[in-house]
Write an enzyme that holds these catalytic residues in place. Structure first.
Site: not given
Ligand code: G3I
Length: 301
Positions: A232, A234
């Protein structure tokens, strides 16, 4: 080579990016993705909340779309992540004990079976170790089902997709420290007892400096008989960004069992790190100095 993917492939490795499938219709994004990368991982679409929003009702739309794009463009796919204490669907967050244990193993089995034969490596378990000096497990409802939950997950994943490499994946493991050593001890134990584990993922969400023993840490895991992958990557913007990108790439190239590198997004504005401008392309799609350092490191030697 003249692209990241081709240059990595010349060295028997892959170079991948995390993809948000909703952006595949943005041409500047997909042009870079298809030109530069030969591996993809879903930034979110293969997580538990996305794939099993209601218990026993599975949804693979986003994941299938990414797999199709990868297959059409000659890219391999990393699967991320079967079990993680974050992004659990609401129905699982309130569960515990044997009910949760059954639900999580069923999740691993169903998802790994759905994607069977299409995934190069799965992050079977993500971020299960605690930060700080304990070297122990992170508290979570998954952990409270019993310390053997991780090995149970790996055994279920192996049974469901025997062809996928099975990885443990975590962050803040960029050097020899209490957390990475806790994981190291788990991997050593798994290898000694025949628990199926093939690889360890080092997320490598990095700041303005790189641990001096970054490569040595990768090597000690490789010496246990597992592959290692940068999963991952960055790096915070600033004077050292390009240097750190180059150093991480060289470290992987110097470890024969480091099979590939994935950056966690395509352009700076695709990144979860926002104003850190942490990736290899700017928002207009231009290559940054960090890109040049990575490409040169892939082509060196
Ligand atoms: O899908 C929902 C959508 O339906 C909703 O309308 C919107 C409004 O808040 O949220 C959307 O979900 C978000 C999702 O990203 C997609 O954009 C979540 O709130 C948000 O928490 C989520 O963040 C992701 C995060 O993991 C949590 O799962 C990040 O994009 C993603 O880059 C991040 O990646 C993680 C790896 O999986 C594990 N290691 C760390 C890394 C960075 O945190």
């Amino acid at each position: 080579g003249t692209t990241l993917g081709a240059s990595a492939a010349e060295k028997g490795r892959y170079f991948g990016a995390a993809v948000a499938t909703g952006k595949l219709s943005t041409s500047v994004y997909t042009t870079i993705l298809n030109r530069e990368f030969n591996s993809v991982v879903a930034e979110n679409e293969m997580k538990w909340d996305a794939t099993e929003p209601q218990q026993g009702r599975f949804s693979y739309t986003g994941g299938d779309r990414l797999v199709s794009h990868a297959q059409a463009n000659g890219m391999s796919v990393r699967g991320h992540a079967l079990l993680w204490h974050q992004q659990e669907p609401g129905w699982a967050q309130g569960m515990s004990g044997s009910a949760l244990r059954s639900a999580m193993i069923n999740h691993v089995t169903q998802v790994a079976t759905h994607f069977r034969g299409k995934i190069y490596a799965w992050d079977v378990v993500n971020e299960a170790f605690a930060d700080g000096g304990s070297g122990g497990r992170r508290d979570s409802n998954l952990q409270r089902t019993g310390n053997d939950w991780i090995e149970a997950a790996f055994r279920a994943a192996r049974a469901a997709d025997p062809g996928a490499k099975l990885c443990y994946n975590d962050y803040n493991t960029d050097g020899v420290n209490a957390k990475s050593t806790g994981i190291y001890n788990m991997v050593r134990d798994f290898k000694s007892r025949g628990v199926p584990i093939d690889c360890v993922g080092f997320q490598s969400h990095l700041g303005t400096s790189l641990a001096s023993d970054y490569q040595a840490n990768l090597q000690r895991f490789a010496d246990l008989g597992v592959d290692v992958q940068i999963t991952e990557l960055d790096v915070m913007t600033g004077g050292n960004q390009a240097n750190i990108y180059g150093a991480v790439t060289r470290a992987c190239m110097n470890v024969s069992r480091c099979t590939g590198i994935t950056v966690w997004g395509v352009r700076d504005c695709d990144s979860w790190r926002g104003s850190d401008n942490a990736l290899l392309f700017d928002c207009n799609g231009n290559k940054k100095a960090a890109y040049t350092n990575v490409l040169n490191a892939l082509n060196a030697g």
